[in-house]
Design an enzyme around this catalytic site. Structure first.
Site, mmCIF file in Angstrom:
data_model
loop_
_atom_site.group_PDB
_atom_site.id
_atom_site.type_symbol
_atom_site.label_atom_id
_atom_site.label_comp_id
_atom_site.label_asym_id
_atom_site.label_seq_id
_atom_site.Cartn_x
_atom_site.Cartn_y
_atom_site.Cartn_z
ATOM 1 N N CYS A 391 0.831 -1.208 0.000
ATOM 2 C CA CYS A 391 0.000 0.000 0.000
ATOM 3 C C CYS A 391 0.870 1.265 0.000
ATOM 4 O O CYS A 391 1.410 1.611 -1.043
ATOM 5 C CB CYS A 391 -1.000 -0.026 1.143
ATOM 6 S SG CYS A 391 -2.439 0.993 0.775
ATOM 7 N N HIS A 515 -3.572 -4.819 0.394
ATOM 8 C CA HIS A 515 -2.947 -5.377 1.609
ATOM 9 C C HIS A 515 -3.121 -6.896 1.619
ATOM 10 O O HIS A 515 -4.087 -7.397 2.191
ATOM 11 C CB HIS A 515 -3.642 -4.818 2.855
ATOM 12 C CG HIS A 515 -3.413 -3.374 3.105
ATOM 13 N ND1 HIS A 515 -2.358 -2.912 3.850
ATOM 14 C CD2 HIS A 515 -4.118 -2.284 2.717
ATOM 15 C CE1 HIS A 515 -2.419 -1.582 3.920
ATOM 16 N NE2 HIS A 515 -3.473 -1.176 3.239
ATOM 17 N N GLU A 517 -1.773 -9.018 3.350
ATOM 18 C CA GLU A 517 -1.652 -9.589 4.710
ATOM 19 C C GLU A 517 -3.001 -9.911 5.344
ATOM 20 O O GLU A 517 -3.096 -10.770 6.206
ATOM 21 C CB GLU A 517 -0.831 -8.655 5.622
ATOM 22 C CG GLU A 517 -1.437 -7.301 5.963
ATOM 23 C CD GLU A 517 -1.115 -6.181 4.963
ATOM 24 O OE1 GLU A 517 -0.823 -6.496 3.784
ATOM 25 O OE2 GLU A 517 -1.177 -5.004 5.360
HETATM 26 N N1 GLN Z 1 -1.930 6.817 2.638
HETATM 27 C C1 GLN Z 1 -2.012 6.080 1.437
HETATM 28 C C2 GLN Z 1 -3.363 6.241 0.745
HETATM 29 O O1 GLN Z 1 -4.313 6.673 1.343
HETATM 30 C C3 GLN Z 1 -1.720 4.614 1.690
HETATM 31 C C4 GLN Z 1 -2.750 3.933 2.543
HETATM 32 C C5 GLN Z 1 -2.261 2.672 3.196
HETATM 33 O O2 GLN Z 1 -1.074 2.392 3.251
HETATM 34 N N2 GLN Z 1 -3.183 1.899 3.726
HETATM 35 O O3 GLN Z 1 -3.507 5.930 -0.412
#
Ligand code: GLN
Length: 552
Positions: A391, A515, A517
């Site tokens: 992410c 994600h 995970e």
């Molecule tokens: N802050 C980034 C976004 O909003 C990544 C979000 C995250 O890592 N969950 O796109």
């Protein structure tokens, strides 16, 4: 007695509920005890689900700081929930929905909305019965279609916040058959100065529970070591339960061993007998082998992974730690995680980064720590260290590529620098008009198409994958061609959205906008984590010179 063991919902049994409360203090591992009980019932062939009650006023965990509360876990329906739901999904091997996390915020919101809509016209709207009815309805609905529902009440008995929930449980008990409910209370059994197990805190917390009309059926003592017979007798006597209803939950090195440990004391048998379902259980010999085999599997190799984050708290990255463990189970490898504070890249934390076999840059929000994360990506790319970006980590890899490979000076994410000349990461178009922060990101399971012949395809062994998301920003479509002009490929996409990136000429460099995970399970490790681990192991065997092999 049925000749064939039951392995699904048996309506003749009636739905069973196990309510789990906690006493003395928080952080006792009540969730793990509850999830372990659920695991044992699942091992015995029952369909088990769980509900986590969080007595805070937040509607969900989405706006909570991981520092205070640990990671925000994301469900497939996009629910942003307490990390305990992650434990339930991993222990029970199920996918849950947001309805399985009941908060004060959610119940009050629906009661107040109903009041405004005129649903209670003429009535005074009150905690009892309106809020308590809403709580009971939510628990019953979440349990629908399963045999047993474990309901964990967050916080500690005696907290003002949990009162309406405990009152709802009291009412629940008077509405259902005794045989369909069990109250399990998890407390702390500390040691005195001279090493004696002390039961007074347990006695006090049970007294507190009884003062609100709840009598526990089962007591679980969290303690450094197994409860002594004398301790159990004393707890039983003072708390009005039989000695057989008192169980130990001592410290163990790995949470996945808790089910096996409480099974040894016969918790599963006791619970099933009390609930009247023992006859429907699989024969004892057929129950826990699979779980035991998984969690006790030999791990004869070790790798170290640097996790470059900004919340110096293991719970803030819980699912990543667990996903690494699951990949470790699959590859019979111990994975040691080295914590690297992205804000302290220029002291001893750089050495940690350099000593690791691989680097993970996890998700995150806001500017703090991003400079260090970009440096970590650069280090992994230039030194050919296996890299996994999740992410925000994926976004940092795009920025690093733009700046250091394509020479786009000052390239950044619009989240962090909204004046950047090169917003290679920009806000999702549909997010532009959104002002509310709660539950408004791109959330939950979405499908990604995987390009043939790529690392991503080799890892997933498929031409698509469905993983969970939680983000507001994405790769800016205007920069895609430029970003792909060199070694970088976006090997996974969802329409306009770039979901997976990888680099050619690198042993393993993978970033995911999602994600992975959150879908990882002890018996179903996440493909990107397994791929990453394989790269680490390969790197290790390449480093082993023939000379080492002779001396080894
Ligand atoms: N802050 C980034 C976004 O909003 C990544 C979000 C995250 O890592 N969950 O796109």
């Amino acid at each position: 007695m049925p000749t064939e063991p039951t392995t699904g919902y048996d309506p003749t049994l009636g739905k069973k509920f196990i309510f789990v409360t906690g006493g003395v203090m928080s952080g006792l591992g009540k969730g793990i005890t509850a999830a372990s009980t659920g695991r044992l019932l699942a091992n015995a062939g029952f369909d088990v689900t769980a509900v986590k009650v969080d007595p805070y006023l937040n509607v969900d965990a989405g706006t909570m700081n991981p520092y205070e509360h640990g990671e925000v876990y994301v469900l497939k329906d996009g629910g942003e929930v307490d990390l305990d739901l992650g434990n339930y999904e991993r222990f029970l091997g199920i996918d849950m929905t947001s309805d399985h996390n009941v908060t004060t915020g959610k119940t009050y919101q629906s009661v107040i909305d109903a009041e405004r809509a005129g649903d209670y016209l003429g009535k005074t709207v009150q905690i009892i019965p309106h809020v308590t009815d809403d709580i009971k309805r939510r628990i019953r609905e979440a349990a629908d279609g399963t045999d047993v529902c474990i309901v964990e009440i967050g916080g500690t008995v005696g907290d003002i916040e949990s009162m309406p929930f405990l009152e709802a449980l009291r009412q629940f008990a008077s509405e259902e058959d005794d045989e369909d409910l069990l109250f399990m209370h998890v407390t702390l059994v500390p040691y005195s100065m001279n090493g004696e197990q002390k039961t007074k805190p347990t006695q006090h917390s049970v007294k507190e529970l009884r003062s609100i009309g709840l009598q526990p059926d089962i007591l679980v003592g969290r303690s450094e070591h197994t409860l002594e017979a004398e301790t159990k007798t004393k707890i039983a006597r003072f708390c009005d339960v039989s000695t057989e209803a008192v169980f130990s939950n001592p410290d163990v090195p790995d949470i996945y061993h808790v089910p096996l440990m409480v099974e040894e004391e016969g918790l599963d048998e006791y619970v099933m007998e009390q609930l009247g379902i023992a006859e429907g259980a699989l024969p004892k010999a057929d129950r826990s082998q699979r779980w035991r085999e998984l969690v006790t599997r030999d791990r004869n190799r070790t790798v170290t992974v640097a996790l470059v984050g900004k919340y110096g708290l293991e719970d803030a990255y819980m699912s990543i730690h667990e996903a690494l463990k699951h990949a470790g189970i699959e590859r019979e490898t111990d994975v040691e995680v080295l914590w690297v504070d992205a804000d302290r890249m220029h002291d001893e934390h750089t050495e940690r980064l350099e000593s690791a076999d691989g680097i993970i840059v996890p998700g995150g929000f806001g500017a703090r720590g991003t400079a260090g994360k970009i440096e970590a990506v650069q280090y992994a790319r230039e030194h050919e260290i296996p890299f996994l970006g999740l992410c925000l980590g994926f976004q940092m890899a795009v920025i690093e590529q733009a700046r250091n490979v394509l020479g786009l000076e000052g390239a950044h994410s619009a989240e962090i620098d909204n004046e950047t000349p090169h917003p290679v990461i920009d806000i999702l178009p549909e997010q532009k008009e959104i002002d509310d922060m709660g539950g408004t990101m791109r959330l939950g399971a979405h499908e990604t198409q995987i390009q043939a012949g790529t690392l991503a395809e080799a890892i997933y062994q498929a031409d698509s994958c469905t993983e969970r998301h939680r983000h507001r920003y994405e790769v800016n479509p205007e920069y895609i061609d430029q970003l792909e002009s060199g070694a970088l490929t976006f090997s996974g996409t969802a329409g306009r959205r770039m979901e997976i990136l990888e680099l050619e000429d690198h042993p393993f460099f993978l970033g995911t906008q999602f994600h992975p995970e959150f879908r990882s399970r002890p018996d179903r490790a996440s493909p990107p984590f397994v791929g990453f681990l394989d790269a680490l192991l390969e790197q290790q065997s390449d480093d082993t010179t023939p000379e080492d092999e002779v001396t080894a």
